[in-house]
Motif scaffolding. Structure first.
Motif, short mmCIF file in Angstrom:
data_model
loop_
_atom_site.label_atom_id
_atom_site.label_comp_id
_atom_site.label_asym_id
_atom_site.label_seq_id
_atom_site.Cartn_x
_atom_site.Cartn_y
_atom_site.Cartn_z
N MET A 1 0.83 -1.19 0.00
CA MET A 1 0.00 0.00 0.00
C MET A 1 0.87 1.25 0.00
O MET A 1 1.97 1.22 0.51
N ALA A 2 0.37 2.31 -0.52
CA ALA A 2 1.14 3.56 -0.62
C ALA A 2 1.55 4.02 0.76
O ALA A 2 0.76 4.00 1.70
N GLY A 3 2.81 4.41 0.89
CA GLY A 3 3.30 4.93 2.15
C GLY A 3 3.76 3.86 3.11
O GLY A 3 4.37 4.15 4.12
N GLN A 4 3.48 2.59 2.80
CA GLN A 4 3.86 1.51 3.68
C GLN A 4 5.34 1.18 3.48
O GLN A 4 5.85 1.21 2.37
N VAL A 5 6.03 0.85 4.55
CA VAL A 5 7.43 0.45 4.47
C VAL A 5 7.46 -1.03 4.12
O VAL A 5 6.80 -1.85 4.75
N HIS A 6 8.22 -1.37 3.07
CA HIS A 6 8.30 -2.75 2.60
C HIS A 6 9.64 -3.33 3.00
O HIS A 6 10.66 -2.69 2.88
N SER A 7 9.61 -4.57 3.46
CA SER A 7 10.86 -5.25 3.77
C SER A 7 10.87 -6.59 3.08
O SER A 7 9.83 -7.19 2.83
N GLY A 8 12.05 -7.05 2.76
CA GLY A 8 12.19 -8.33 2.10
C GLY A 8 12.18 -8.19 0.59
O GLY A 8 11.73 -7.20 0.04
N ALA A 9 12.71 -9.23 -0.04
CA ALA A 9 12.76 -9.26 -1.50
C ALA A 9 11.41 -9.69 -2.06
O ALA A 9 10.70 -10.49 -1.44
N PRO A 10 11.07 -9.19 -3.22
CA PRO A 10 9.82 -9.63 -3.84
C PRO A 10 9.88 -11.11 -4.19
O PRO A 10 10.92 -11.63 -4.57
N VAL A 11 8.75 -11.78 -4.07
CA VAL A 11 8.63 -13.19 -4.40
C VAL A 11 7.79 -13.30 -5.66
O VAL A 11 6.69 -12.75 -5.72
N LEU A 12 8.31 -14.00 -6.66
CA LEU A 12 7.62 -14.19 -7.93
C LEU A 12 6.82 -15.48 -7.84
O LEU A 12 7.36 -16.52 -7.48
N ARG A 13 5.53 -15.39 -8.18
CA ARG A 13 4.70 -16.59 -8.17
C ARG A 13 3.54 -16.44 -9.15
O ARG A 13 3.17 -15.33 -9.53
N LYS A 14 3.01 -17.59 -9.57
CA LYS A 14 1.83 -17.59 -10.44
C LYS A 14 0.67 -16.96 -9.68
O LYS A 14 0.59 -17.07 -8.46
N THR A 15 -0.21 -16.32 -10.44
CA THR A 15 -1.40 -15.74 -9.81
C THR A 15 -2.56 -15.78 -10.78
O THR A 15 -2.38 -15.74 -12.00
N ASP A 16 -3.74 -15.90 -10.23
CA ASP A 16 -4.95 -15.76 -11.04
C ASP A 16 -5.82 -14.64 -10.48
O ASP A 16 -7.01 -14.55 -10.77
N ASP A 17 -5.20 -13.77 -9.69
CA ASP A 17 -5.91 -12.63 -9.10
C ASP A 17 -5.98 -11.49 -10.11
O ASP A 17 -5.24 -10.51 -10.02
N HIS A 18 -6.87 -11.62 -11.08
CA HIS A 18 -7.00 -10.63 -12.13
C HIS A 18 -7.43 -9.27 -11.60
O HIS A 18 -7.03 -8.24 -12.16
N ALA A 19 -8.19 -9.25 -10.54
CA ALA A 19 -8.61 -7.97 -9.97
C ALA A 19 -7.40 -7.19 -9.45
O ALA A 19 -7.29 -5.98 -9.67
N ALA A 20 -6.49 -7.87 -8.77
CA ALA A 20 -5.28 -7.20 -8.26
C ALA A 20 -4.38 -6.75 -9.41
O ALA A 20 -3.81 -5.66 -9.36
N ILE A 21 -4.27 -7.58 -10.44
CA ILE A 21 -3.48 -7.21 -11.62
C ILE A 21 -4.07 -5.96 -12.26
O ILE A 21 -3.35 -5.00 -12.56
N ARG A 22 -5.38 -5.95 -12.46
CA ARG A 22 -6.04 -4.79 -13.07
C ARG A 22 -5.81 -3.53 -12.23
O ARG A 22 -5.48 -2.47 -12.76
N THR A 23 -5.95 -3.64 -10.92
CA THR A 23 -5.76 -2.49 -10.03
C THR A 23 -4.34 -1.94 -10.15
O THR A 23 -4.15 -0.73 -10.30
N LEU A 24 -3.34 -2.82 -10.10
CA LEU A 24 -1.95 -2.37 -10.22
C LEU A 24 -1.70 -1.75 -11.58
O LEU A 24 -1.06 -0.71 -11.68
#
Length: 149
Positions: A1-24
């Protein structure tokens, strides 16, 4: 989320969350579209937050990179390269010998070995939807790019 501090490396994985893809994708400035003919999608996650995505579209014997987006703050860190590489590998596994994309940022794709081409040479993809978009030739100067796999 905007303004949130992120830690850790991104993890690549398959997804079928089309709503999240569309939002991004929309938040990243892409125009809306469909998930018709999408055969596989991947996301880069930090925790449960989607910060990068790309999908493989198959239309007959043609394969395309679709829905490629990386969230602000995560760009220029290799995530887009990683996502496109995964999509290319998926296309190869499905028998593709080349892949195309409708690129807003041709330089990015050229760094990955793609080259700008014509619709005819790429096998028929069209920019007809681009012509209807309010961003066309104002903030977006797209090109068809292709790469031999």
């Amino acid at each position: 989320m905007a303004g949130q501090v992120h830690s850790g490396a991104p993890v690549l994985r398959k997804t079928d969350d089309h709503a999240a893809i569309r939002t991004l994708a929309l938040r990243s400035g892409l125009e809306d579209g469909t998930f018709e003919d999408i055969v596989m999608a991947y996301g880069c996650y930090i925790g449960e937050e989607l910060v990068g995505c790309a999908a493989l579209k198959r239309d007959g014997d043609r394969f395309a990179v679709e829905w490629l987006a990386v969230a602000d703050g995560f760009r220029r860190k290799g995530m887009g390269r990683m996502l496109v590489g995964k999509i290319e590998a998926e296309a190869r596994m499905r028998g593709a010998d080349r892949i195309w994309a409708l690129a807003r940022t041709t330089r990015f794709f050229e760094h990955l070995g793609f080259r700008v081409t014509t619709s005819e040479e790429a096998g028929g993809p069209a920019m007809s939807n681009c012509l209807l978009c309010s961003q066309y030739q104002r903030t977006c100067f797209p090109a068809i790019v292709t790469k031999q796999l």
